[in-house]
Design an enzyme around this catalytic site. Structure first.
Site, PDB file in Angstrom:
ATOM      1  N   THR A   1       0.820  -1.218   0.000  1.00 43.68           N
ATOM      2  CA  THR A   1       0.000   0.000   0.000  1.00 43.68           C
ATOM      3  C   THR A   1       0.852   1.267   0.000  1.00 43.68           C
ATOM      4  O   THR A   1       1.998   1.242   0.471  1.00 43.68           O
ATOM      5  CB  THR A   1      -0.898  -0.029   1.266  1.00 43.68           C
ATOM      6  OG1 THR A   1      -1.453   1.262   1.466  1.00 43.68           O
ATOM      7  CG2 THR A   1      -0.114  -0.368   2.528  1.00 43.68           C
ATOM      8  N   ASP A   2       0.250   2.360  -0.456  1.00 48.82           N
ATOM      9  CA  ASP A   2       0.953   3.653  -0.386  1.00 48.82           C
ATOM     10  C   ASP A   2       1.016   4.177   1.052  1.00 48.82           C
ATOM     11  O   ASP A   2       1.747   5.131   1.334  1.00 48.82           O
ATOM     12  CB  ASP A   2       0.278   4.685  -1.303  1.00 48.82           C
ATOM     13  CG  ASP A   2      -1.184   4.976  -0.966  1.00 48.82           C
ATOM     14  OD1 ASP A   2      -1.750   4.308  -0.078  1.00 48.82           O
ATOM     15  OD2 ASP A   2      -1.772   5.871  -1.617  1.00 48.82           O
ATOM     16  N   GLU A   3       0.233   3.552   1.966  1.00 50.06           N
ATOM     17  CA  GLU A   3       0.165   4.094   3.333  1.00 50.06           C
ATOM     18  C   GLU A   3       1.491   3.940   4.081  1.00 50.06           C
ATOM     19  O   GLU A   3       1.708   4.572   5.100  1.00 50.06           O
ATOM     20  CB  GLU A   3      -0.994   3.436   4.108  1.00 50.06           C
ATOM     21  CG  GLU A   3      -2.289   3.610   3.342  1.00 50.06           C
ATOM     22  CD  GLU A   3      -3.554   3.337   4.122  1.00 50.06           C
ATOM     23  OE1 GLU A   3      -3.528   3.377   5.363  1.00 50.06           O
ATOM     24  OE2 GLU A   3      -4.581   3.083   3.470  1.00 50.06           O
TER      25      GLU A   3
ATOM     26  N   TYR B   1      -1.812  -0.534  10.917  1.00 53.31           N
ATOM     27  CA  TYR B   1      -1.928  -1.204   9.608  1.00 53.31           C
ATOM     28  C   TYR B   1      -0.716  -0.868   8.743  1.00 53.31           C
ATOM     29  O   TYR B   1      -0.028  -1.759   8.224  1.00 53.31           O
ATOM     30  CB  TYR B   1      -3.232  -0.774   8.906  1.00 53.31           C
ATOM     31  CG  TYR B   1      -3.255  -1.094   7.421  1.00 53.31           C
ATOM     32  CD1 TYR B   1      -3.205  -2.408   6.965  1.00 53.31           C
ATOM     33  CD2 TYR B   1      -3.325  -0.067   6.459  1.00 53.31           C
ATOM     34  CE1 TYR B   1      -3.217  -2.701   5.592  1.00 53.31           C
ATOM     35  CE2 TYR B   1      -3.340  -0.358   5.104  1.00 53.31           C
ATOM     36  CZ  TYR B   1      -3.272  -1.675   4.684  1.00 53.31           C
ATOM     37  OH  TYR B   1      -3.279  -1.964   3.329  1.00 53.31           O
TER      38      TYR B   1
ATOM     39  N   LYS C   1       2.341  -3.308   7.320  1.00 53.45           N
ATOM     40  CA  LYS C   1       2.606  -3.487   5.881  1.00 53.45           C
ATOM     41  C   LYS C   1       4.042  -3.052   5.571  1.00 53.45           C
ATOM     42  O   LYS C   1       4.736  -3.691   4.773  1.00 53.45           O
ATOM     43  CB  LYS C   1       1.612  -2.674   5.034  1.00 53.45           C
ATOM     44  CG  LYS C   1       0.186  -3.188   5.025  1.00 53.45           C
ATOM     45  CD  LYS C   1       0.025  -4.589   4.463  1.00 53.45           C
ATOM     46  CE  LYS C   1       0.232  -4.687   2.970  1.00 53.45           C
ATOM     47  NZ  LYS C   1      -0.084  -6.046   2.453  1.00 53.45           N
TER      48      LYS C   1
HETATM   49  P1  NAD Z   1      -9.346  -7.562   2.181  1.00 52.37           P
HETATM   50  O1  NAD Z   1      -9.335  -7.221   3.632  1.00 52.37           O
HETATM   51  O2  NAD Z   1     -10.575  -7.295   1.376  1.00 52.37           O
HETATM   52  O3  NAD Z   1      -9.000  -9.104   1.984  1.00 52.37           O
HETATM   53  C1  NAD Z   1      -7.982  -9.737   2.685  1.00 52.37           C
HETATM   54  C2  NAD Z   1      -8.146 -11.232   2.486  1.00 52.37           C
HETATM   55  O4  NAD Z   1      -7.052 -11.884   3.162  1.00 52.37           O
HETATM   56  C3  NAD Z   1      -9.438 -11.811   3.086  1.00 52.37           C
HETATM   57  O5  NAD Z   1     -10.050 -12.692   2.179  1.00 52.37           O
HETATM   58  C4  NAD Z   1      -8.956 -12.550   4.334  1.00 52.37           C
HETATM   59  O6  NAD Z   1      -9.766 -13.677   4.651  1.00 52.37           O
HETATM   60  C5  NAD Z   1      -7.564 -12.975   3.915  1.00 52.37           C
HETATM   61  N1  NAD Z   1      -6.664 -13.188   5.058  1.00 52.37           N
HETATM   62  C6  NAD Z   1      -6.499 -12.394   6.146  1.00 52.37           C
HETATM   63  N2  NAD Z   1      -5.587 -12.931   6.975  1.00 52.37           N
HETATM   64  C7  NAD Z   1      -5.148 -14.083   6.396  1.00 52.37           C
HETATM   65  C8  NAD Z   1      -4.202 -15.065   6.751  1.00 52.37           C
HETATM   66  N3  NAD Z   1      -3.519 -14.983   7.896  1.00 52.37           N
HETATM   67  N4  NAD Z   1      -3.991 -16.097   5.919  1.00 52.37           N
HETATM   68  C9  NAD Z   1      -4.702 -16.216   4.760  1.00 52.37           C
HETATM   69  N5  NAD Z   1      -5.619 -15.315   4.383  1.00 52.37           N
HETATM   70  C10 NAD Z   1      -5.849 -14.254   5.178  1.00 52.37           C
HETATM   71  O7  NAD Z   1      -8.086  -6.787   1.563  1.00 52.37           O
HETATM   72  P2  NAD Z   1      -7.930  -6.120   0.131  1.00 52.37           P
HETATM   73  O8  NAD Z   1      -8.501  -4.761   0.171  1.00 52.37           O
HETATM   74  O9  NAD Z   1      -8.346  -7.085  -0.893  1.00 52.37           O
HETATM   75  O10 NAD Z   1      -6.345  -5.951   0.098  1.00 52.37           O
HETATM   76  C11 NAD Z   1      -5.516  -6.993  -0.403  1.00 52.37           C
HETATM   77  C12 NAD Z   1      -4.068  -6.562  -0.246  1.00 52.37           C
HETATM   78  O11 NAD Z   1      -3.847  -5.347  -0.962  1.00 52.37           O
HETATM   79  C13 NAD Z   1      -3.671  -6.286   1.202  1.00 52.37           C
HETATM   80  O12 NAD Z   1      -2.378  -6.785   1.397  1.00 52.37           O
HETATM   81  C14 NAD Z   1      -3.679  -4.770   1.299  1.00 52.37           C
HETATM   82  O13 NAD Z   1      -2.718  -4.327   2.230  1.00 52.37           O
HETATM   83  C15 NAD Z   1      -3.289  -4.373  -0.108  1.00 52.37           C
HETATM   84  N6  NAD Z   1      -3.808  -3.077  -0.564  1.00 52.37           N
HETATM   85  C16 NAD Z   1      -5.141  -2.788  -0.445  1.00 52.37           C
HETATM   86  C17 NAD Z   1      -5.619  -1.565  -0.921  1.00 52.37           C
HETATM   87  C18 NAD Z   1      -7.079  -1.212  -0.836  1.00 52.37           C
HETATM   88  O14 NAD Z   1      -7.439  -0.062  -1.116  1.00 52.37           O
HETATM   89  N7  NAD Z   1      -7.959  -2.131  -0.499  1.00 52.37           N
HETATM   90  C19 NAD Z   1      -4.738  -0.649  -1.507  1.00 52.37           C
HETATM   91  C20 NAD Z   1      -3.389  -0.991  -1.619  1.00 52.37           C
HETATM   92  C21 NAD Z   1      -2.938  -2.214  -1.154  1.00 52.37           C
HETATM   93  P1  TYD Z   2     -10.728   3.769   4.191  1.00 42.87           P
HETATM   94  O1  TYD Z   2     -11.648   3.331   3.097  1.00 42.87           O
HETATM   95  O2  TYD Z   2     -10.849   3.152   5.536  1.00 42.87           O
HETATM   96  O3  TYD Z   2      -9.243   3.606   3.622  1.00 42.87           O
HETATM   97  P2  TYD Z   2      -7.829   4.156   4.229  1.00 42.87           P
HETATM   98  O4  TYD Z   2      -8.011   4.581   5.618  1.00 42.87           O
HETATM   99  O5  TYD Z   2      -6.989   2.935   4.107  1.00 42.87           O
HETATM  100  O6  TYD Z   2      -7.425   5.258   3.306  1.00 42.87           O
HETATM  101  O7  TYD Z   2     -10.887   5.330   4.372  1.00 42.87           O
HETATM  102  C1  TYD Z   2     -10.697   6.218   3.279  1.00 42.87           C
HETATM  103  C2  TYD Z   2     -10.838   7.626   3.812  1.00 42.87           C
HETATM  104  O8  TYD Z   2     -12.189   7.818   4.249  1.00 42.87           O
HETATM  105  C3  TYD Z   2      -9.967   7.901   5.033  1.00 42.87           C
HETATM  106  O9  TYD Z   2      -9.490   9.248   4.966  1.00 42.87           O
HETATM  107  C4  TYD Z   2     -10.924   7.762   6.211  1.00 42.87           C
HETATM  108  C5  TYD Z   2     -12.248   8.196   5.624  1.00 42.87           C
HETATM  109  N1  TYD Z   2     -13.449   7.565   6.211  1.00 42.87           N
HETATM  110  C6  TYD Z   2     -14.507   8.355   6.656  1.00 42.87           C
HETATM  111  O10 TYD Z   2     -14.464   9.599   6.569  1.00 42.87           O
HETATM  112  N2  TYD Z   2     -15.594   7.725   7.182  1.00 42.87           N
HETATM  113  C7  TYD Z   2     -15.682   6.377   7.308  1.00 42.87           C
HETATM  114  O11 TYD Z   2     -16.707   5.862   7.845  1.00 42.87           O
HETATM  115  C8  TYD Z   2     -14.607   5.577   6.822  1.00 42.87           C
HETATM  116  C9  TYD Z   2     -14.654   4.079   6.920  1.00 42.87           C
HETATM  117  C10 TYD Z   2     -13.502   6.214   6.273  1.00 42.87           C
END
Ligand code: NAD
Ligand code: TYD
Length: 364
Positions: free
Chosen positions: A134-136, A160, A164
């Site tokens: 992630t960019d975070e 988080y 990561k």
């Molecule tokens: P998500 O939370 O929707 O899904 C995570 C999945 O991992 C779930 O199906 C969960 O059951 C599984 N999981 C959790 N712990 C596990 C373990 N110990 N062993 C096996 N499986 C396990 O997450 P996502 O949004 O699909 O993100 C996927 C990846 O991409 C993550 O690594 C996240 O850090 C990264 N990422 C997400 C975003 C975003 O905006 N969602 C952006 C950048 C990077």
């Molecule tokens: P989120 O989808 O949780 O992603 P991340 O924190 O990983 O960026 O949140 C996106 C943005 O939205 C973040 O600035 C927090 C804000 N947010 C709200 O304002 N209200 C909410 O209920 C949630 C879940 C997030």
């Protein structure tokens, strides 16, 4: 055809990746997922009769299971999506994040290393371990600071992001120390179909449809860069095919939006697609107590992947958001499945205190 071991493939991005990988015949897929609260097996229902797809329930931290799967299926690629992924939850229970994101990734790397060391030279050269991050990890930007580049120093602010960051460092170390052919991607906020409704966009869509308050943290001016999930999946495939081993690639949508702007756009789309008489969805917008340590702005400079791998996002925010809202409106069965008891418990935990603060503020 190649075999990919995908971890966390029942979650949001993983399920979109697997559906695309099978549709476009990128590879056969072994999907290892623990099935935490964030997963919804319905997301992959369409693959139930697909002989090129196998699901295994398990934990990336279970090294014996991983070793067994690697021996049995002999994948040429491992893609690690598995993670605890929600910042607000990491504030309530950081331990799960350390366990999966750091310890789990370490165990997955260890099993991968010993598997890879025993492969023939040819297979060793083909093998890739792609870690999806992630960019975070780069922390928070001021309003005029340049976007994150691959060499921006890590400065994670939430549990988080810190876990990561730790996993990214371990992956890097396995490349430099053992020569494991790794790749790391750091992507901005994804949105699209099949995202668990604890994250901003699906939470707002579903709350609005249920005429519940739309809780905007702080002043709503925090900025995120949003990328449509399918564009992310395409970028990952390009990185796998053509990325230089040991490298990091930043992936982003060139699409910075304040949270307030995102919520207003969702309301405008719903006013069109699901109109209610004498009712405007934006009337549900509610400012609530901010998230502790809330990063102000994320922005990604993705010029490296654009230049080296000719990747470009195809979806713009308006078209992607429209598709996303349409998907939730047409998949209420999927929604019902996730809005179960445990989801309600989380909503109570995360929002009750914020609403109390809000009503005090509103009264004064
Ligand atoms: P998500 O939370 O929707 O899904 C995570 C999945 O991992 C779930 O199906 C969960 O059951 C599984 N999981 C959790 N712990 C596990 C373990 N110990 N062993 C096996 N499986 C396990 O997450 P996502 O949004 O699909 O993100 C996927 C990846 O991409 C993550 O690594 C996240 O850090 C990264 N990422 C997400 C975003 C975003 O905006 N969602 C952006 C950048 C990077
Ligand atoms: P989120 O989808 O949780 O992603 P991340 O924190 O990983 O960026 O949140 C996106 C943005 O939205 C973040 O600035 C927090 C804000 N947010 C709200 O304002 N209200 C909410 O209920 C949630 C879940 C997030």
């Amino acid at each position: 055809m190649q075999t990919f071991l995908v971890t966390g493939g029942v979650g949001f991005i993983g399920s979109n990746f697997i559906l695309k990988a099978r549709k476009e015949l990128w590879a056969n897929i072994i999907n290892l997922d623990k099935l935490t609260y964030a997963s919804n097996p319905q997301s992959l229902e369409d693959l139930q009769d697909d002989s090129g797809y196998h699901f295994v329930r398990g934990d990336i931290g279970d090294i014996e299971l991983i070793r067994h799967l690697l021996e049995q299926y002999q994948p040429s690629v491992i893609i690690n999506f598995a993670a605890e992924s929600h910042v607000d939850r990491s504030i309530f229970s950081p331990q799960d994040f350390v366990q999966t994101n750091v310890v789990g990734t370490f165990q997955l790397l260890e099993a991968s290393r010993t598997y890879w060391e025993k492969l023939s030279q040819n297979k060793q050269e083909q093998f890739r371990f792609l870690h999806v991050s992630t960019d975070e990890v780069y922390g928070s930007l001021g309003s005029t600071e340049p976007a994150f580049r691959e060499n921006t120093p890590y400065a994670p602010n939430s549990p988080y992001a810190a876990t990561k960051a730790g996993s990214d460092h371990l992956v890097r170390a396995y490349y430099h120390t053992y020569g494991l052919p790794t790749l790391v991607t750091n992507c901005s906020n994804n949105y699209g179909p099949r995202q668990f409704p604890e994250k901003l966009i699906p939470l707002m869509i579903l709350n609005a449809l249920n005429e519940k308050p739309l809780p905007i943290y702080g002043d709503g001016q925090n900025i995120r860069d949003w990328l449509y999930v399918v564009d992310h999946c395409e970028a990952l495939y390009l990185v796998l095919k053509h990325g230089r081993i040991g490298e990091t690639y930043n992936i982003g949508g060139n699409n910075e939006q304040t949270n307030l702007a995102v919520v207003k756009k969702i309301c405008a789309i719903l006013n069109e697609l699901a109109p209610k008489p004498d009712f405007c969805y934006s009337s549900l917008m509610t400012f609530v107590k901010d998230r502790p340590g809330h990063d102000r702005r994320y922005a990604i400079d993705c010029s490296k992947i654009v230049k080296e791998l000719s990747w470009q996002p195809k979806e713009n925010f308006d078209s992607g958001l429209l598709k996303t809202v349409q998907w939730y409106l047409s998949n209420l069965k999927w929604v019902e499945q996730v809005e179960s008891g445990t989801y309600q418990t989380w909503i109570q935990q995360n929002y009750t205190d914020r609403e109390a603060v809000l009503s005090t503020r509103a009264k004064s």
